[in-house]
Scaffold this motif. Structure first.
Motif, PDB file in Angstrom:
ATOM      1  N   VAL A  53       0.834  -1.206   0.000  1.00  0.00           N
ATOM      2  CA  VAL A  53       0.000   0.000   0.000  1.00  0.00           C
ATOM      3  C   VAL A  53       0.865   1.251   0.000  1.00  0.00           C
ATOM      4  O   VAL A  53       0.578   2.232  -0.701  1.00  0.00           O
ATOM      5  N   MET A  54       1.932   1.246   0.771  1.00  0.00           N
ATOM      6  CA  MET A  54       2.834   2.398   0.767  1.00  0.00           C
ATOM      7  C   MET A  54       3.424   2.623  -0.627  1.00  0.00           C
ATOM      8  O   MET A  54       3.505   3.765  -1.106  1.00  0.00           O
ATOM      9  N   THR A  55       3.828   1.559  -1.280  1.00  0.00           N
ATOM     10  CA  THR A  55       4.394   1.691  -2.623  1.00  0.00           C
ATOM     11  C   THR A  55       3.366   2.255  -3.599  1.00  0.00           C
ATOM     12  O   THR A  55       3.678   3.114  -4.437  1.00  0.00           O
ATOM     13  N   SER A  56       2.115   1.780  -3.484  1.00  0.00           N
ATOM     14  CA  SER A  56       1.068   2.274  -4.381  1.00  0.00           C
ATOM     15  C   SER A  56       0.789   3.755  -4.163  1.00  0.00           C
ATOM     16  O   SER A  56       0.614   4.527  -5.118  1.00  0.00           O
ATOM     17  N   ARG A  57       0.749   4.173  -2.890  1.00  0.00           N
ATOM     18  CA  ARG A  57       0.483   5.582  -2.604  1.00  0.00           C
ATOM     19  C   ARG A  57       1.648   6.483  -3.042  1.00  0.00           C
ATOM     20  O   ARG A  57       1.441   7.588  -3.530  1.00  0.00           O
ATOM     21  N   MET A  58       2.854   5.985  -2.871  1.00  0.00           N
ATOM     22  CA  MET A  58       3.998   6.767  -3.326  1.00  0.00           C
ATOM     23  C   MET A  58       4.018   6.869  -4.847  1.00  0.00           C
ATOM     24  O   MET A  58       4.404   7.903  -5.414  1.00  0.00           O
ATOM     25  N   ALA A  59       3.604   5.805  -5.525  1.00  0.00           N
ATOM     26  CA  ALA A  59       3.512   5.860  -6.979  1.00  0.00           C
ATOM     27  C   ALA A  59       2.426   6.826  -7.425  1.00  0.00           C
ATOM     28  O   ALA A  59       2.504   7.391  -8.529  1.00  0.00           O
ATOM     29  N   ALA A  60       1.410   7.036  -6.573  1.00  0.00           N
ATOM     30  CA  ALA A  60       0.334   7.978  -6.901  1.00  0.00           C
ATOM     31  C   ALA A  60       0.712   9.423  -6.579  1.00  0.00           C
ATOM     32  O   ALA A  60      -0.082  10.340  -6.844  1.00  0.00           O
ATOM     33  N   GLY A  61       1.884   9.637  -5.942  1.00  0.00           N
ATOM     34  CA  GLY A  61       2.346  10.995  -5.686  1.00  0.00           C
ATOM     35  C   GLY A  61       2.460  11.375  -4.242  1.00  0.00           C
ATOM     36  O   GLY A  61       2.891  12.500  -3.925  1.00  0.00           O
ATOM     37  N   ASP A  62       2.083  10.498  -3.289  1.00  0.00           N
ATOM     38  CA  ASP A  62       2.183  10.837  -1.871  1.00  0.00           C
ATOM     39  C   ASP A  62       3.636  10.778  -1.407  1.00  0.00           C
ATOM     40  O   ASP A  62       4.466  10.045  -1.965  1.00  0.00           O
ATOM     41  N   SER A  63       3.930  11.506  -0.348  1.00  0.00           N
ATOM     42  CA  SER A  63       5.246  11.424   0.272  1.00  0.00           C
ATOM     43  C   SER A  63       5.359  10.140   1.088  1.00  0.00           C
ATOM     44  O   SER A  63       4.364   9.452   1.340  1.00  0.00           O
ATOM     45  N   LYS A  64       6.583   9.822   1.521  1.00  0.00           N
ATOM     46  CA  LYS A  64       6.781   8.602   2.302  1.00  0.00           C
ATOM     47  C   LYS A  64       5.980   8.635   3.600  1.00  0.00           C
ATOM     48  O   LYS A  64       5.331   7.667   3.979  1.00  0.00           O
ATOM     49  N   GLU A  65       6.032   9.776   4.308  1.00  0.00           N
ATOM     50  CA  GLU A  65       5.336   9.879   5.577  1.00  0.00           C
ATOM     51  C   GLU A  65       3.828   9.779   5.393  1.00  0.00           C
ATOM     52  O   GLU A  65       3.133   9.113   6.171  1.00  0.00           O
ATOM     53  N   LYS A  66       3.303  10.440   4.350  1.00  0.00           N
ATOM     54  CA  LYS A  66       1.869  10.385   4.104  1.00  0.00           C
ATOM     55  C   LYS A  66       1.441   8.983   3.690  1.00  0.00           C
ATOM     56  O   LYS A  66       0.372   8.506   4.089  1.00  0.00           O
ATOM     57  N   ALA A  67       2.281   8.302   2.890  1.00  0.00           N
ATOM     58  CA  ALA A  67       1.963   6.932   2.492  1.00  0.00           C
ATOM     59  C   ALA A  67       1.956   6.002   3.698  1.00  0.00           C
ATOM     60  O   ALA A  67       1.099   5.124   3.825  1.00  0.00           O
ATOM     61  N   ALA A  68       2.921   6.178   4.619  1.00  0.00           N
ATOM     62  CA  ALA A  68       2.959   5.349   5.824  1.00  0.00           C
ATOM     63  C   ALA A  68       1.738   5.597   6.701  1.00  0.00           C
ATOM     64  O   ALA A  68       1.142   4.668   7.251  1.00  0.00           O
ATOM     65  N   THR A  69       1.351   6.872   6.841  1.00  0.00           N
ATOM     66  CA  THR A  69       0.162   7.205   7.633  1.00  0.00           C
ATOM     67  C   THR A  69      -1.100   6.627   7.006  1.00  0.00           C
ATOM     68  O   THR A  69      -1.978   6.109   7.694  1.00  0.00           O
ATOM     69  N   PHE A  70      -1.181   6.715   5.683  1.00  0.00           N
ATOM     70  CA  PHE A  70      -2.347   6.162   4.982  1.00  0.00           C
ATOM     71  C   PHE A  70      -2.429   4.648   5.197  1.00  0.00           C
ATOM     72  O   PHE A  70      -3.520   4.098   5.420  1.00  0.00           O
ATOM     73  N   ALA A  71      -1.280   3.949   5.131  1.00  0.00           N
ATOM     74  CA  ALA A  71      -1.273   2.496   5.332  1.00  0.00           C
ATOM     75  C   ALA A  71      -1.760   2.137   6.733  1.00  0.00           C
ATOM     76  O   ALA A  71      -2.533   1.189   6.917  1.00  0.00           O
ATOM     77  N   TYR A  72      -1.338   2.904   7.732  1.00  0.00           N
ATOM     78  CA  TYR A  72      -1.776   2.621   9.107  1.00  0.00           C
ATOM     79  C   TYR A  72      -3.261   2.894   9.273  1.00  0.00           C
ATOM     80  O   TYR A  72      -3.999   2.066   9.842  1.00  0.00           O
ATOM     81  N   ASP A  73      -3.720   4.060   8.792  1.00  0.00           N
ATOM     82  CA  ASP A  73      -5.122   4.438   8.991  1.00  0.00           C
ATOM     83  C   ASP A  73      -6.088   3.484   8.303  1.00  0.00           C
ATOM     84  O   ASP A  73      -7.170   3.211   8.826  1.00  0.00           O
ATOM     85  N   THR A  74      -5.727   2.987   7.136  1.00  0.00           N
ATOM     86  CA  THR A  74      -6.662   2.176   6.356  1.00  0.00           C
ATOM     87  C   THR A  74      -6.529   0.676   6.617  1.00  0.00           C
ATOM     88  O   THR A  74      -7.483  -0.067   6.380  1.00  0.00           O
ATOM     89  N   LEU A  75      -5.380   0.215   7.112  1.00  0.00           N
ATOM     90  CA  LEU A  75      -5.160  -1.228   7.202  1.00  0.00           C
ATOM     91  C   LEU A  75      -5.078  -1.767   8.627  1.00  0.00           C
ATOM     92  O   LEU A  75      -5.195  -2.975   8.821  1.00  0.00           O
ATOM     93  N   ALA A  76      -4.873  -0.917   9.612  1.00  0.00           N
ATOM     94  CA  ALA A  76      -4.641  -1.417  10.971  1.00  0.00           C
ATOM     95  C   ALA A  76      -5.812  -2.258  11.470  1.00  0.00           C
ATOM     96  O   ALA A  76      -5.637  -3.414  11.892  1.00  0.00           O
TER      97      ALA A  76
END
Length: 332
Positions: A53-76
Motif C-alpha cells: 500500500v505504501m508503494t502504491s500511494r507513493m507511486a500515486a504521488g504521496d510522500s513517504k510519511e503520508k503513504a505510511a500514515t495512509f497504510a496505518y489508517d486504512t489497514l490497521a
C-alpha cells in the motif's frame, strides 16, 4: 527494496515470538515447530500488505510519511480483524478437552501469538521501515488498472449494490456447509498410511507364556500363505520394540503376544485387516484380539471399551459378540 522491507519483518516477528513462548511455558518441540512453520506463511501477509500500500500511494504521488500514515489508517483495523478470524480457525484445537487437544494446544497458541505479533510489526515497524528503505518513483504512475483489477472492482461494486442478495447468498452457502458437515469424517488423528498392522493377542491373565506361544503360532499360520503379507514379526510375552514414535509399547506379560504385520500396500492392509479379524474370532475365540493400523498422534488404544460379566460364560460371550457387531467389531 520491497522484498527487503518485508524480509526484515520476519526475523523481528520471530524474535518477539520466542520470549512470549518462554514466558507462557511453551517449549520448542515437534508441534510448536510445526506451528511456527504454519505461522511463517501467515505473518508475512500483514507486512507485505502494508509495504504494498505504501508503494502504491507513493507511486500515486504521496510522500513517504503520508503513504505510511495512509497504510496505518486504512489497514490497521482490517488486518487486526483478519488476524483474529485466522486465529479463530485454530480454536477447536486449542480448547479441545481431550488428550489430542492437550497434545496439539501449542498449534493454537503459537499461531495466535505469531499473528498478533505480526500485526504489531506490520502497523508499527513496517511503515517505519518503508520510510527508511522505500524510494519514491521518479514518475507518477498513471497506468490503467489491469483486467483482473477491473473485473474484481466490478464484482465488488455489484455485490455492494445488491447487498441483500449478497447476504442471502452468503447465508445459503453457510447453511449448505452446515448440512454438508455430516459428510466430513470426524477424526482428529486419522490412521497412518503406512502398510503395517499391529495384532494384539491378550489371553486370560492366568495363562502361561506357552499358551501365548501357541496362540502366536496360530497367528503365524494365518499369515504364512496370505498373499497380502510382505513380512511380519511376532513377539511372545512382550510387545514390539518402538519402531514408530507414537507406538503404544506394551509391558512384558506372559499372557500377551503381539505381531507387527507389513502388508504389500495400503489396499492389501485393508483386506488383511478384515481377514485377520474374522479368522481370529473363529480360531481363537477365548483370546481378546485386536487388529489395528498404526496411529497418528498420541496412542489411543481401544476407542470403545466395555465389560460384560455374568455366571454363564456362553451367554456372556453371546452378549459380547452382539455388542461387538453393533459397534462394528465382532471378535471380542
Amino acid at each position: 527494496v520491497l522484498f527487503r522491507s518485508v524480509a526484515l519483518s520476519i526475523p523481528l516477528t520471530v524474535a518477539i515470538i520466542f520470549p512470549i513462548m518462554e514466558f507462557i511455558g511453551i517449549d520448542l518441540q515437534r508441534i510448536s515447530l510445526g506451528a511456527l512453520i504454519i505461522a511463517l506463511g501467515l505473518l508475512v501477509d500483514d507486512a507485505m500488505t502494508t509495504v504494498d500500500v505504501m508503494t502504491s500511494r507513493m507511486a500515486a504521488g504521496d510522500s513517504k510519511e503520508k503513504a505510511a500514515t495512509f497504510a496505518y489508517d486504512t489497514l490497521a483495523f482490517p488486518m487486526l480483524t483478519g488476524s483474529f478470524v485466522t486465529a479463530a480457525g485454530f480454536v477447536p484445537i486449542g480448547f479441545a478437552r481431550s488428550s489430542a487437544g492437550e497434545y496439539t494446544f501449542s498449534i493454537f497458541a503459537v499461531v495466535t501469538i505469531a499473528l498478533i505479533v505480526s500485526w504489531f510489526v506490520a502497523v508499527l515497524f513496517a511503515p517505519l521501515l518503508g520510510v527508511w528503505l522505500l524510494k519514491a518513483p521518479e514518475q507518477r504512475n498513471d497506468a490503467k488498472p489491469s483486467r483482473i483489477v477491473n473485473a474484481f472492482r466490478t464484482l465488488l461494486l455489484t455485490a455492494m449494490r445488491h447487498r441483500w442478495m449478497t447476504v442471502a447468498i452468503t447465508l445459503a452457502c453457510f447453511v449448505a456447509s452446515l448440512l454438508a458437515l455430516s459428510l466430513v469424517p470426524r477424526q482428529f488423528f486419522p490412521a497412518s498410511d503406512r502398510p503395517e498392522l499391529v495384532v494384539d493377542l491378550t489371553l486370560p491373565q492366568n495363562a502361561s507364556i506357552f499358551a501365548s506361544d501357541r496362540a502366536a503360532a496360530k497367528l503365524d499360520a494365518m499369515l504364512k500363505d496370505n498373499p497380502d503379507v510382505a513380512s511380519w514379526s511376532t513377539y511372545v510375552g512382550r510387545g514390539a520394540i518402538r519402531f514408530y514414535l507414537p507406538l503404544n509399547v506394551q509391558l512384558n506379560n506372559d499372557f500377551f503376544a503381539q505381531a507387527v504385520v507389513i502388508a504389500k500396500d495400503v489396499a492389501a492392509r485393508k483386506r488383511l485387516h478384515e481377514t485377520l479379524e474374522k479368522k481370529l474370532a473363529e480360531e481363537l475365540p477365548s483370546v481378546v484380539s485386536r487388529v489395528s493400523p498404526l496411529e497418528l498422534g498420541p496412542p489411543v488404544g481401544w476407542p470403545v471399551q466395555y465389560r460384560v460379566s455374568g455366571p454363564d460364560l456362553t451367554q456372556v460371550r453371546t452378549i459380547a459378540l452382539q455388542l461387538g457387531q453393533i459397534l462394528g467389531r465382532d471378535n471380542h
